[in-house]
Scaffold this active site. Sequence first.
Site, PDB file in Angstrom:
ATOM      1  N   MET A  35       0.851  -1.199   0.000  1.00  0.00           N
ATOM      2  CA  MET A  35       0.000   0.000   0.000  1.00  0.00           C
ATOM      3  C   MET A  35       0.888   1.250   0.000  1.00  0.00           C
ATOM      4  O   MET A  35       0.432   2.336   0.346  1.00  0.00           O
ATOM      5  CB  MET A  35      -0.928   0.006   1.211  1.00  0.00           C
ATOM      6  CG  MET A  35      -1.945  -1.136   1.161  1.00  0.00           C
ATOM      7  SD  MET A  35      -3.454  -0.796   2.073  1.00  0.00           S
ATOM      8  CE  MET A  35      -2.792  -0.426   3.686  1.00  0.00           C
ATOM      9  N   GLY A  36       2.154   1.105  -0.375  1.00  0.00           N
ATOM     10  CA  GLY A  36       3.046   2.254  -0.425  1.00  0.00           C
ATOM     11  C   GLY A  36       3.531   2.665   0.959  1.00  0.00           C
ATOM     12  O   GLY A  36       3.487   1.876   1.898  1.00  0.00           O
TER      13      GLY A  36
ATOM     14  N   LEU B 136       6.594   3.164   1.729  1.00  0.00           N
ATOM     15  CA  LEU B 136       7.507   2.024   1.845  1.00  0.00           C
ATOM     16  C   LEU B 136       8.649   2.276   2.822  1.00  0.00           C
ATOM     17  O   LEU B 136       9.136   3.398   2.965  1.00  0.00           O
ATOM     18  CB  LEU B 136       8.079   1.691   0.467  1.00  0.00           C
ATOM     19  CG  LEU B 136       7.023   1.378  -0.597  1.00  0.00           C
ATOM     20  CD1 LEU B 136       7.700   1.067  -1.928  1.00  0.00           C
ATOM     21  CD2 LEU B 136       6.130   0.225  -0.178  1.00  0.00           C
ATOM     22  N   HIS B 137       9.066   1.206   3.483  1.00  0.00           N
ATOM     23  CA  HIS B 137      10.227   1.236   4.378  1.00  0.00           C
ATOM     24  C   HIS B 137      11.079   0.001   4.068  1.00  0.00           C
ATOM     25  O   HIS B 137      10.735  -0.795   3.170  1.00  0.00           O
ATOM     26  CB  HIS B 137       9.783   1.281   5.844  1.00  0.00           C
ATOM     27  CG  HIS B 137       8.756   0.247   6.198  1.00  0.00           C
ATOM     28  ND1 HIS B 137       9.017  -1.095   6.175  1.00  0.00           N
ATOM     29  CD2 HIS B 137       7.446   0.364   6.564  1.00  0.00           C
ATOM     30  CE1 HIS B 137       7.942  -1.764   6.518  1.00  0.00           C
ATOM     31  NE2 HIS B 137       6.964  -0.909   6.750  1.00  0.00           N
TER      32      HIS B 137
ATOM     33  N   HIS C  96       9.419  -3.397   3.396  1.00  0.00           N
ATOM     34  CA  HIS C  96       8.874  -3.656   2.056  1.00  0.00           C
ATOM     35  C   HIS C  96       9.999  -3.998   1.073  1.00  0.00           C
ATOM     36  O   HIS C  96       9.858  -4.863   0.218  1.00  0.00           O
ATOM     37  CB  HIS C  96       8.146  -2.420   1.518  1.00  0.00           C
ATOM     38  CG  HIS C  96       6.932  -2.033   2.300  1.00  0.00           C
ATOM     39  ND1 HIS C  96       6.895  -0.937   3.123  1.00  0.00           N
ATOM     40  CD2 HIS C  96       5.711  -2.597   2.381  1.00  0.00           C
ATOM     41  CE1 HIS C  96       5.698  -0.828   3.672  1.00  0.00           C
ATOM     42  NE2 HIS C  96       4.950  -1.824   3.249  1.00  0.00           N
TER      43      HIS C  96
ATOM     44  N   GLY D  84       4.781 -10.030   3.909  1.00  0.00           N
ATOM     45  CA  GLY D  84       5.544  -9.996   5.151  1.00  0.00           C
ATOM     46  C   GLY D  84       4.886 -10.801   6.258  1.00  0.00           C
ATOM     47  O   GLY D  84       3.659 -10.804   6.389  1.00  0.00           O
ATOM     48  N   GLU D  85       5.728 -11.459   7.066  1.00  0.00           N
ATOM     49  CA  GLU D  85       5.210 -12.157   8.248  1.00  0.00           C
ATOM     50  C   GLU D  85       4.740 -11.183   9.314  1.00  0.00           C
ATOM     51  O   GLU D  85       4.064 -11.570  10.254  1.00  0.00           O
ATOM     52  CB  GLU D  85       6.297 -13.064   8.844  1.00  0.00           C
ATOM     53  CG  GLU D  85       6.544 -14.312   8.040  1.00  0.00           C
ATOM     54  CD  GLU D  85       7.551 -15.238   8.700  1.00  0.00           C
ATOM     55  OE1 GLU D  85       8.229 -14.802   9.658  1.00  0.00           O
ATOM     56  OE2 GLU D  85       7.663 -16.384   8.245  1.00  0.00           O
ATOM     57  N   LYS D  86       5.111  -9.916   9.189  1.00  0.00           N
ATOM     58  CA  LYS D  86       4.667  -8.903  10.148  1.00  0.00           C
ATOM     59  C   LYS D  86       3.140  -8.927  10.288  1.00  0.00           C
ATOM     60  O   LYS D  86       2.603  -8.818  11.373  1.00  0.00           O
ATOM     61  CB  LYS D  86       5.171  -7.542   9.655  1.00  0.00           C
ATOM     62  CG  LYS D  86       4.466  -6.332  10.185  1.00  0.00           C
ATOM     63  CD  LYS D  86       4.944  -5.990  11.559  1.00  0.00           C
ATOM     64  CE  LYS D  86       4.441  -4.664  12.075  1.00  0.00           C
ATOM     65  NZ  LYS D  86       3.123  -4.277  11.695  1.00  0.00           N
TER      66      LYS D  86
ATOM     67  N   ARG E 108       2.941   2.641  10.076  1.00  0.00           N
ATOM     68  CA  ARG E 108       2.209   3.338  11.141  1.00  0.00           C
ATOM     69  C   ARG E 108       3.115   3.735  12.308  1.00  0.00           C
ATOM     70  O   ARG E 108       2.660   4.466  13.192  1.00  0.00           O
ATOM     71  CB  ARG E 108       1.034   2.480  11.617  1.00  0.00           C
ATOM     72  CG  ARG E 108      -0.079   2.387  10.567  1.00  0.00           C
ATOM     73  CD  ARG E 108      -1.324   1.712  11.083  1.00  0.00           C
ATOM     74  NE  ARG E 108      -2.433   1.819  10.150  1.00  0.00           N
ATOM     75  CZ  ARG E 108      -2.867   0.842   9.355  1.00  0.00           C
ATOM     76  NH1 ARG E 108      -2.269  -0.336   9.378  1.00  0.00           N
ATOM     77  NH2 ARG E 108      -3.894   1.021   8.542  1.00  0.00           N
TER      78      ARG E 108
END
Length: 283
Positions: free
Chosen positions: A34-35, A37-38, A41, A151-153, A191
């Site tokens: 969803m953008g 990005l860090h 991602h 991601g597993e997050k 977030r």
Amino acid sequence: MTNCLPTVRSVADLRAQVRVWRQDGLRVGFVPTMGALHRGHLSLVETALTQADRVIASVFVNPSQFGPNEDFSAYPRQETADAGLLGGAGAHLLFAPTVPEMYPPGFATTVTVTGISSGLCGDIRPGHFAGVATVVTKLLLQALPDVAVFGEKDYQQLQVIRRLVRDLDIPVEVIGAPTVREPDGLALSSRNAYLSPEQRAIAPAIYRVLTGLAERLRGSGAAAAPLLAAGAEDLLRAGFASVDYLELRDAEDLAPLAQADRPARLLVAARLGKARLIDNLGV
Ligand code: PAF
């Protein structure tokens, strides 16, 4: 940052590019985002590059996975910066559709994955996983990649996606990539930007509590309930405003567990100021 990453906005253009790659015998990887990005991602793109010759990343802030009181309009949008980061990480194509391209007038279909979408974040964010399942199903059918990396997050999301891919016979291999953390253990998340400096100092307690619980539960036969209750107390004492859940679940179907007597996952969601942080750890 220069945006030198080729970008397509329509499903037709996406498919035209994928068709060319397929004709050339290339394996296609896909990283939906969803953008905002860090590094987390970008690690998904790196994982996809180990599995595929060409990697598509999508950036689409999906309205259907946000509740009416959630942060859809405030969700950070920074496509030019995101395109630069994706290009730098080695992605070959950005798919950035508009809302009407994804949800044209008359759109009437929802993908609901029962069971695994209930409980945990599913209870706190009604309709969220139906929104995720619907958009991911569409994205996978639009791109038809060989592999897709998540991601597993977002562990419950990952298991929902694995289930829908199996149930709907979507011909894609789903890969879960490990959570990327700050040196103090805080899981990277778009977030985290909502945290004040004071809240940012409190936030790593979530990972400390998870690692402590995992050590006590792993192979010990200990009852989970009192340990989980103590873990939630620890988070409140550290400064979290509330704990939505802290639970031990079966690692695959997310059924609640009384002890870690099979592959298990600790999952937590807790609130700190405007942010709701989620994290999880294998046991
Ligand atoms: O994890 C996310 O960023 C989103 O939920 C996803 C998978 C891109 C679907 O919108």
